[in-house]
Design a protein around this motif. Structure first.
Motif, PDB file in Angstrom:
ATOM      1  N   VAL A  54       0.858  -1.184   0.000  1.00  0.00           N
ATOM      2  CA  VAL A  54       0.000   0.000   0.000  1.00  0.00           C
ATOM      3  C   VAL A  54       0.895   1.236   0.000  1.00  0.00           C
ATOM      4  N   ASN A  55       0.285   2.392  -0.146  1.00  0.00           N
ATOM      5  CA  ASN A  55       1.043   3.639  -0.116  1.00  0.00           C
ATOM      6  C   ASN A  55       1.728   3.821   1.236  1.00  0.00           C
ATOM      7  N   GLU A  56       3.011   4.197   1.203  1.00  0.00           N
ATOM      8  CA  GLU A  56       3.721   4.475   2.443  1.00  0.00           C
ATOM      9  C   GLU A  56       3.271   5.816   3.008  1.00  0.00           C
ATOM     10  N   GLY A  57       2.810   5.800   4.246  1.00  0.00           N
ATOM     11  CA  GLY A  57       2.328   7.025   4.856  1.00  0.00           C
ATOM     12  C   GLY A  57       1.666   6.731   6.189  1.00  0.00           C
ATOM     13  N   ASN A  58       0.856   7.670   6.651  1.00  0.00           N
ATOM     14  CA  ASN A  58       0.209   7.504   7.956  1.00  0.00           C
ATOM     15  C   ASN A  58      -0.690   6.277   7.998  1.00  0.00           C
ATOM     16  N   ILE A  59      -1.396   6.019   6.906  1.00  0.00           N
ATOM     17  CA  ILE A  59      -2.337   4.899   6.890  1.00  0.00           C
ATOM     18  C   ILE A  59      -1.589   3.569   6.975  1.00  0.00           C
ATOM     19  N   SER A  60      -0.522   3.409   6.194  1.00  0.00           N
ATOM     20  CA  SER A  60       0.227   2.144   6.231  1.00  0.00           C
ATOM     21  C   SER A  60       0.819   1.915   7.613  1.00  0.00           C
ATOM     22  N   THR A  61       1.307   2.979   8.237  1.00  0.00           N
ATOM     23  CA  THR A  61       1.874   2.846   9.580  1.00  0.00           C
ATOM     24  C   THR A  61       0.799   2.456  10.582  1.00  0.00           C
ATOM     25  N   LYS A  62      -0.350   3.105  10.486  1.00  0.00           N
ATOM     26  CA  LYS A  62      -1.459   2.818  11.408  1.00  0.00           C
ATOM     27  C   LYS A  62      -1.946   1.385  11.274  1.00  0.00           C
ATOM     28  N   LEU A  63      -1.986   0.876  10.022  1.00  0.00           N
ATOM     29  CA  LEU A  63      -2.538  -0.457   9.782  1.00  0.00           C
ATOM     30  C   LEU A  63      -1.473  -1.547   9.869  1.00  0.00           C
ATOM     31  N   GLY A  64      -0.227  -1.160   9.951  1.00  0.00           N
ATOM     32  CA  GLY A  64       0.833  -2.154  10.035  1.00  0.00           C
ATOM     33  C   GLY A  64       1.080  -2.878   8.718  1.00  0.00           C
TER      34      GLY A  64
END
Length: 420
Positions: free
Chosen positions: A193-203
């Motif tokens: 997925v796109n690297e960013g806040n969402i990827s970090t949040k979802l692991g």
């Protein structure tokens, strides 16, 4: 079959005499015989009357995948081209992601013959390298002579810079078009997925925008050195738009496309962990989405594609990181673009791209072959599995509110319509 389209509103900005006029269109033996306010056909004519019927020049999609040969459980050629026609498309470019891949003239001939007359017209893409392995060039010249419109190792970047240089130089001898997927694998790694806040949040593993932009920069430098014609399929970042714009200002012979899901969604939808949203390139941020829309309107981005990729349920109903990339798009294409841009711009986008692939331009004019898309721009509906005619059902547009529905297409003397 002879066909009469009754009371059709014609959208064709290149034909000022017919643009936005309501006319009957009589198609006889595959040619547009008569366009008039009230046409009386012969007794052998099938009359088509549909609510709020609109007609435009035939739509084309520059990135469509099916399955046959090798992955018929995903989609067959016969059903795939029928789905495309029912979705309003008269022409599709068929991606070379089958098993075996089309890397010879015989493979191209097989694809064209198998699909002929069953729906949308198929224009195959041959692989750039033998077996799509990125080592040796495939039979580019022979495939071109057999009907391949360009050369592409599907979703695989050309990692060998010298190979891309040689391909661009060699293809100049026969006006060939080379495609290079914009992804630096050493940076993308196993991201999904796109690297960013969402990827970090979802692991979830991230694919940085940098992975796309570095690859595009390299490819454009090689194009500047080698010459030739380059097409960059499905860009997804704001910086990618700027890179292509700069290259065009320099006079480089480059074009690019964008997948319609990158125009509609952002990576916010990934919080549902729905694997139908797993696509490559990944869904990006709202900033990227707006830059892509602006790039389309300005002409920096040359065309929009559905990037239609059927995948069977076993490849999607698993953990997100292990799921296959890809979503259906053909059935939703017109409604999605109409919802974003409105009818006239949606039709402009759907009819663009033929010239880049040396596919003849179509017109709405008496005496010309019938190549028409049929649609209703005002119908509102919620997309459901009943709307999907593909064998696979992996659509990220399921459950989405859509405005505008494709009725189908007329291709020579055949008509494909919803309802059938």
């Amino acid at each position: 079959m002879n066909i009469l389209l009754k009371s059709a509103k014609i959208l064709d900005e290149d034909n000022k005499g017919l643009h936005k006029k309501v006319r009957d269109i009589w198609i006889k033996d595959g040619l547009i015989e008569k366009i008039g306010a009230s046409v009386k056909p012969d007794s052998r004519t099938k009359i088509i009357e549909l609510p709020n019927l609109h007609v435009s020049r035939g739509w084309m999609d520059s990135s469509v995948s099916f399955g046959e040969p090798g992955y018929e459980e995903r989609e067959t050629l016969a059903n795939g081209v029928r789905v495309a026609a029912l979705s309003g498309f008269t022409d599709i470019l068929l991606n070379p992601n089958t098993n075996p891949v089309p890397d010879s003239s015989g493979d191209i001939i097989f694809l064209k013959k198998t699909a002929a007359g069953k729906g949308a017209r198929v224009h195959p893409l041959g692989t750039l390298t033998r077996g799509a392995k990125g080592i040796d060039l495939a039979e580019l010249f022979d495939m071109k002579n057999s009907g391949a419109v360009a050369f592409y190792d599907f979703k695989s970047p050309v990692t060998n810079s010298n190979l891309l240089k040689i391909a661009l130089q060699y293809a100049q001898g026969f006006n060939g078009l080379v495609l290079s997927f914009p992804l630096d694998m050493s940076i993308a790694g196993r991201g999904s997925v796109n690297e960013g806040n969402i990827s970090t949040k979802l692991g979830l593993g991230g694919v940085p925008a940098l992975a796309e932009e570095i690859q595009i920069s390299r490819d454009l430098f090689i194009l500047d050195y080698a010459g030739g014609k380059l097409h960059i399929p499905t860009i997804s970042t704001a910086a990618a738009v700027d890179l292509v714009a700069s290259a065009k200002k320099k006079g480089l012979n480059v074009s690019c496309s964008v997948a319609m899901h990158n125009l509609f969604f952002t990576d916010d939808v990934l919080e549902e962990y729905d694997t139908n949203y797993k696509v490559m390139p990944p869904l990006r941020t709202s900033k990227d989405r707006e830059a892509l829309r602006k790039g389309l309107r300005s002409g920096v981005i040359d065309m929009v594609t559905t990037d239609h990729i059927p995948m069977d349920i076993e490849e999607k109903r698993i953990e997100f990181d292990r799921a296959a990339f890809g979503s259906l798009g053909l059935e939703s294409a017109y409604g999605i673009l109409n919802s974003i841009f409105g009818t006239e711009i949606a039709v402009q986008l759907l009819t663009k791209g033929r010239e880049r692939f040396n596919i003849p331009t179509v017109t709405i004019k008496e005496g010309e072959p019938a190549c028409l898309s049929l649609f209703n721009p005002e119908e509102d509906y919620v997309n459901s599995k009943e709307n999907i005619k593909s064998i696979s059902k992996n659509s990220m547009y399921l459950g989405k509110k859509i405005k505008g529905r494709a009725y189908g297409a007329v291709i020579n003397d055949q008509i494909f319509t919803n309802p059938e």
